[in-house]
Design an enzyme around this catalytic site. Structure first.
Site, PDB file in Angstrom:
ATOM      1  N   SER A 180     -18.725  -0.802  -3.344  1.00  0.00           N
ATOM      2  CA  SER A 180     -19.118  -1.189  -4.704  1.00  0.00           C
ATOM      3  C   SER A 180     -19.075  -2.713  -4.853  1.00  0.00           C
ATOM      4  CB  SER A 180     -18.226  -0.495  -5.742  1.00  0.00           C
ATOM      5  OG  SER A 180     -16.882  -0.514  -5.342  1.00  0.00           O
ATOM      6  N   ARG A 184       0.814  -1.211   0.000  1.00  0.00           N
ATOM      7  CA  ARG A 184       0.000   0.000   0.000  1.00  0.00           C
ATOM      8  C   ARG A 184       0.852   1.268   0.000  1.00  0.00           C
ATOM      9  NH1 ARG A 184      -5.432  -1.801   2.254  1.00  0.00           N
ATOM     10  NH2 ARG A 184      -6.041   0.344   2.478  1.00  0.00           N
ATOM     11  N   PRO A 217      -5.665  -1.952   7.159  1.00  0.00           N
ATOM     12  CA  PRO A 217      -5.868  -1.322   8.471  1.00  0.00           C
ATOM     13  C   PRO A 217      -7.015  -1.988   9.250  1.00  0.00           C
ATOM     14  CG  PRO A 217      -5.587   0.341   6.782  1.00  0.00           C
ATOM     15  CD  PRO A 217      -5.726  -0.968   6.061  1.00  0.00           C
ATOM     16  N   TYR A 261       0.778   4.351  -2.483  1.00  0.00           N
ATOM     17  CA  TYR A 261      -0.313   5.309  -2.264  1.00  0.00           C
ATOM     18  C   TYR A 261      -0.110   6.057  -0.942  1.00  0.00           C
ATOM     19  CZ  TYR A 261      -5.234   6.862  -1.889  1.00  0.00           C
ATOM     20  OH  TYR A 261      -6.397   7.595  -1.768  1.00  0.00           O
ATOM     21  N   ASP A 262       0.074   5.298   0.144  1.00  0.00           N
ATOM     22  CA  ASP A 262       0.161   5.926   1.474  1.00  0.00           C
ATOM     23  C   ASP A 262       1.344   6.903   1.553  1.00  0.00           C
ATOM     24  OD1 ASP A 262      -1.664   3.921   1.772  1.00  0.00           O
ATOM     25  OD2 ASP A 262      -0.818   3.075   3.596  1.00  0.00           O
ATOM     26  N   GLU A 263       2.519   6.415   1.145  1.00  0.00           N
ATOM     27  CA  GLU A 263       3.707   7.277   1.221  1.00  0.00           C
ATOM     28  C   GLU A 263       3.665   8.359   0.140  1.00  0.00           C
ATOM     29  OE1 GLU A 263       5.326   7.308   3.795  1.00  0.00           O
ATOM     30  OE2 GLU A 263       6.058   5.365   4.460  1.00  0.00           O
ATOM     31  N   GLY A 264       3.094   8.020  -1.008  1.00  0.00           N
ATOM     32  CA  GLY A 264       2.924   9.026  -2.073  1.00  0.00           C
ATOM     33  C   GLY A 264       2.082  10.185  -1.557  1.00  0.00           C
ATOM     34  N   ARG A 323     -10.706   2.185  11.532  1.00  0.00           N
ATOM     35  CA  ARG A 323     -10.572   3.543  11.002  1.00  0.00           C
ATOM     36  C   ARG A 323     -11.838   4.346  11.295  1.00  0.00           C
ATOM     37  NH1 ARG A 323      -9.411   3.540   5.028  1.00  0.00           N
ATOM     38  NH2 ARG A 323      -7.275   3.118   5.626  1.00  0.00           N
TER      39      ARG A 323
HETATM   40  P1  NAD Z   1     -11.109   7.726  -8.889  1.00  0.00           P
HETATM   41  O1  NAD Z   1     -10.155   6.664  -9.250  1.00  0.00           O
HETATM   42  O2  NAD Z   1     -12.558   7.514  -9.221  1.00  0.00           O
HETATM   43  O3  NAD Z   1     -10.676   9.122  -9.487  1.00  0.00           O
HETATM   44  C1  NAD Z   1      -9.346   9.496  -9.713  1.00  0.00           C
HETATM   45  C2  NAD Z   1      -9.289  10.232 -11.048  1.00  0.00           C
HETATM   46  O4  NAD Z   1      -7.938  10.656 -11.278  1.00  0.00           O
HETATM   47  C3  NAD Z   1      -9.679   9.340 -12.231  1.00  0.00           C
HETATM   48  O5  NAD Z   1     -10.575  10.017 -13.055  1.00  0.00           O
HETATM   49  C4  NAD Z   1      -8.340   9.072 -12.924  1.00  0.00           C
HETATM   50  O6  NAD Z   1      -8.484   8.806 -14.301  1.00  0.00           O
HETATM   51  C5  NAD Z   1      -7.592  10.350 -12.628  1.00  0.00           C
HETATM   52  N1  NAD Z   1      -6.124  10.211 -12.676  1.00  0.00           N
HETATM   53  C6  NAD Z   1      -5.358   9.258 -12.095  1.00  0.00           C
HETATM   54  N2  NAD Z   1      -4.053   9.482 -12.354  1.00  0.00           N
HETATM   55  C7  NAD Z   1      -3.990  10.627 -13.102  1.00  0.00           C
HETATM   56  C8  NAD Z   1      -2.937  11.373 -13.674  1.00  0.00           C
HETATM   57  N3  NAD Z   1      -1.660  11.002 -13.521  1.00  0.00           N
HETATM   58  N4  NAD Z   1      -3.244  12.482 -14.394  1.00  0.00           N
HETATM   59  C9  NAD Z   1      -4.534  12.865 -14.573  1.00  0.00           C
HETATM   60  N5  NAD Z   1      -5.572  12.197 -14.047  1.00  0.00           N
HETATM   61  C10 NAD Z   1      -5.311  11.084 -13.314  1.00  0.00           C
HETATM   62  O7  NAD Z   1     -10.961   7.965  -7.308  1.00  0.00           O
HETATM   63  P2  NAD Z   1     -11.806   8.874  -6.320  1.00  0.00           P
HETATM   64  O8  NAD Z   1     -12.408   7.983  -5.304  1.00  0.00           O
HETATM   65  O9  NAD Z   1     -12.667   9.819  -7.050  1.00  0.00           O
HETATM   66  O10 NAD Z   1     -10.632   9.680  -5.590  1.00  0.00           O
HETATM   67  C11 NAD Z   1     -10.323  11.017  -5.929  1.00  0.00           C
HETATM   68  C12 NAD Z   1      -9.251  11.543  -4.992  1.00  0.00           C
HETATM   69  O11 NAD Z   1      -9.699  11.496  -3.642  1.00  0.00           O
HETATM   70  C13 NAD Z   1      -7.943  10.760  -5.036  1.00  0.00           C
HETATM   71  O12 NAD Z   1      -6.859  11.657  -4.957  1.00  0.00           O
HETATM   72  C14 NAD Z   1      -8.004   9.903  -3.807  1.00  0.00           C
HETATM   73  O13 NAD Z   1      -6.728   9.601  -3.336  1.00  0.00           O
HETATM   74  C15 NAD Z   1      -8.783  10.788  -2.845  1.00  0.00           C
HETATM   75  N6  NAD Z   1      -9.476   9.980  -1.808  1.00  0.00           N
HETATM   76  C16 NAD Z   1     -10.571   9.231  -2.123  1.00  0.00           C
HETATM   77  C17 NAD Z   1     -11.197   8.475  -1.130  1.00  0.00           C
HETATM   78  C18 NAD Z   1     -12.425   7.656  -1.395  1.00  0.00           C
HETATM   79  O14 NAD Z   1     -12.924   6.990  -0.491  1.00  0.00           O
HETATM   80  N7  NAD Z   1     -12.996   7.648  -2.588  1.00  0.00           N
HETATM   81  C19 NAD Z   1     -10.674   8.460   0.169  1.00  0.00           C
HETATM   82  C20 NAD Z   1      -9.527   9.222   0.423  1.00  0.00           C
HETATM   83  C21 NAD Z   1      -8.940   9.975  -0.568  1.00  0.00           C
HETATM   84  N1  UDP Z   2     -13.021  -5.538   1.786  1.00  0.00           N
HETATM   85  C1  UDP Z   2     -13.722  -6.737   1.898  1.00  0.00           C
HETATM   86  N2  UDP Z   2     -14.248  -7.278   0.757  1.00  0.00           N
HETATM   87  C2  UDP Z   2     -14.148  -6.681  -0.464  1.00  0.00           C
HETATM   88  C3  UDP Z   2     -13.433  -5.453  -0.561  1.00  0.00           C
HETATM   89  C4  UDP Z   2     -12.873  -4.926   0.591  1.00  0.00           C
HETATM   90  O1  UDP Z   2     -13.862  -7.312   2.986  1.00  0.00           O
HETATM   91  O2  UDP Z   2     -14.669  -7.241  -1.444  1.00  0.00           O
HETATM   92  C5  UDP Z   2     -12.453  -4.951   3.026  1.00  0.00           C
HETATM   93  C6  UDP Z   2     -10.977  -4.584   2.939  1.00  0.00           C
HETATM   94  O3  UDP Z   2     -10.174  -5.675   3.288  1.00  0.00           O
HETATM   95  C7  UDP Z   2     -10.892  -3.457   3.953  1.00  0.00           C
HETATM   96  C8  UDP Z   2     -12.270  -2.765   3.869  1.00  0.00           C
HETATM   97  O4  UDP Z   2     -13.126  -3.731   3.269  1.00  0.00           O
HETATM   98  O5  UDP Z   2     -10.727  -3.954   5.251  1.00  0.00           O
HETATM   99  C9  UDP Z   2     -12.264  -1.482   3.043  1.00  0.00           C
HETATM  100  O6  UDP Z   2     -11.631  -1.770   1.806  1.00  0.00           O
HETATM  101  P1  UDP Z   2     -11.547  -0.719   0.607  1.00  0.00           P
HETATM  102  O7  UDP Z   2     -10.717  -1.348  -0.448  1.00  0.00           O
HETATM  103  O8  UDP Z   2     -12.910  -0.253   0.248  1.00  0.00           O
HETATM  104  O9  UDP Z   2     -10.826   0.556   1.217  1.00  0.00           O
HETATM  105  P2  UDP Z   2      -9.576   0.808   2.199  1.00  0.00           P
HETATM  106  O10 UDP Z   2      -8.984  -0.503   2.654  1.00  0.00           O
HETATM  107  O11 UDP Z   2      -8.638   1.581   1.367  1.00  0.00           O
HETATM  108  O12 UDP Z   2     -10.164   1.544   3.321  1.00  0.00           O
END
Ligand code: NAD
Ligand code: UDP
Ligand code: UDP
Length: 314
Positions: free
Chosen positions: A190, A143, A275, A146-149, A278
């Site tokens: 989803s 992970r 994790p 993403y996390d460190e990024g 959370r």
């Molecule tokens: P998503 O994957 O649906 O959307 C990300 C979008 O970024 C996509 O449209 C993808 O095509 C675009 N993208 C990826 N790399 C790119 C690049 N190099 N240049 C241009 N476009 C690029 O994800 P999301 O759930 O909508 O997340 C959006 C943001 O919110 C992300 O930065 C994510 O880290 C942050 N975030 C989301 C959640 C969540 O639960 N959905 C939680 C924490 C943080």
């Molecule tokens: N998870 C699960 N079944 C699935 C998808 C995810 O049990 O089909 C669990 C996963 O292991 C995690 C939690 O649901 O503990 C949330 O996962 P998700 O990938 O949605 O987000 P994140 O781990 O980044 O919070």
């Protein structure tokens, strides 16, 4: 009212498409930048006829020269399946992408908001997580890209703020769900809904006792926009999420009930570094932004189920 021209990177993704929609509704002009890595045209096709909406196919790891009044930096794959598919590109998007967008904000002298994440807390040893907690992240795990990024992106935002006086806003977003989540992105909400609707087994990883707190997309968008519009002295980081905490097993049971599905729950191995718990501490956001989520999980899940039924033609 004078329109602002707002740049949304990742605007064709799940959160980005809702943000573009809301910003247009509020009378702004929106430039959506996306390389369609995980986002789709489908998410924004209803906006294409709006003359104040513009879309640019562009990868933010490369420089971008446009003229805007405000930047929301959301571009980055967000689901573990997607961000682990090409970990090097994930780091580049987080780090090079942030440098380019910060360089753009610096040249234009405009505000920039970063979509950071609860993943900066890693597998937290402090519960619930408040902004003062530094986190527990494995720097070399699956992970980490993403996390460190995302942690490095926060570092860059604060370095530009201190060194160049840039106006920054850092939102630490917790698990968010709703319509336009990617059908196959592997995230829990989803996955469970699609499995339940198709009558497939519901895949709970581990014993399902790990917890998450789920925020509905509309609530999150309210929070992000409030943060962007807050006083310049407010940089964050600010947690944005719903403090209602559920075990993954409870979520599976809830989805089964709301979809009236006959699917069975099956248990699969827990992914590496998953994790265990959370939940956001949102006291800061409540106080500073006067924001807190309003939408309860049953309503949010019903809306999301209706969306997936439509796209699955059920
Ligand atoms: P998503 O994957 O649906 O959307 C990300 C979008 O970024 C996509 O449209 C993808 O095509 C675009 N993208 C990826 N790399 C790119 C690049 N190099 N240049 C241009 N476009 C690029 O994800 P999301 O759930 O909508 O997340 C959006 C943001 O919110 C992300 O930065 C994510 O880290 C942050 N975030 C989301 C959640 C969540 O639960 N959905 C939680 C924490 C943080
Ligand atoms: N998870 C699960 N079944 C699935 C998808 C995810 O049990 O089909 C669990 C996963 O292991 C995690 C939690 O649901 O503990 C949330 O996962 P998700 O990938 O949605 O987000 P994140 O781990 O980044 O919070
Ligand atoms: N950048 C960009 N658009 C701009 C201005 C800068 O994409 O309008 C990029 C450019 O690639 C640069 C990066 O942002 O390398 C960082 O910009 P900064 O001004 O901080 O650094 P420098 O130009 O000195 O490398």
């Amino acid at each position: 009212m004078l329109k602002k021209r707002v740049l949304v990177t990742g605007g064709a993704g799940f959160i980005g498409s809702h943000l573009c929609e809301r910003l247009l509704k509020e009378g702004n002009e929106v430039i959506c930048v996306d390389n369609f890595y995980t986002g789709t045209k489908e998410n924004i096709k209803h906006l294409l006829s709006n003359p104040y909406f513009e879309i640019l196919r562009h990868d933010i790891t490369f420089p971008l020269y446009v003229e805007v009044d405000e930047i929301y930096n959301l571009a980055c794959p967000a689901s573990p399946v997607h961000y682990q598919f090409d970990p090097v590109q994930t780091v580049k998007t987080c780090v090079h992408g942030a440098i380019n967008m910060l360089g753009l904000a610096k040249r234009l002298k405009v505000k920039i908001l970063q979509a950071s994440t609860s993943e900066v807390y890693g597998d937290p040893e402090v519960h619930p997580q408040s902004e003062s907690y530094w986190g527990n992240v494995n720097p070399i795990g699956l992970r980490a890209c993403y996390d460190e990024g995302k942690r490095c992106a926060e570092t860059l935002f604060f370095a530009y703020h201190r060194q160049h006086n840039l106006k920054i806003k850092v939102a630490r977003i917790f698990n968010t769900y709703g319509p336009r989540m990617h059908l196959n992105d592997g995230r829990v909400v989803s996955n469970f809904i699609v499995q339940a609707l198709k009558g497939e087994d519901i895949t709970v990883y581990g014993d399902g006792s790990q917890t998450r707190s789920f925020c509905y997309i509309e609530d999150l968008i309210d929070g992000i926009i409030k943060l962007m519009n807050s006083d310049d002295s407010i940089t964050g980081p600010l947690n944005l999420g719903n403090p209602d905490e559920w075990t993954i097993l409870e979520l599976a049971e809830k989805v089964l009930k709301l979809t009236k599905s006959k699917s069975k729950i099956v248990f699969k191995p827990l992914p590496e570094d998953d994790p265990k718990q959370r939940r956001p501490d949102i006291e800061k956001a409540k106080k500073i932004l006067n924001w807190q989520p309003k939408i309860d999980i049953d309503y949010g899940l019903k809306e999301t189920i209706a969306y997936f039924k439509k796209i699955l033609n059920l």
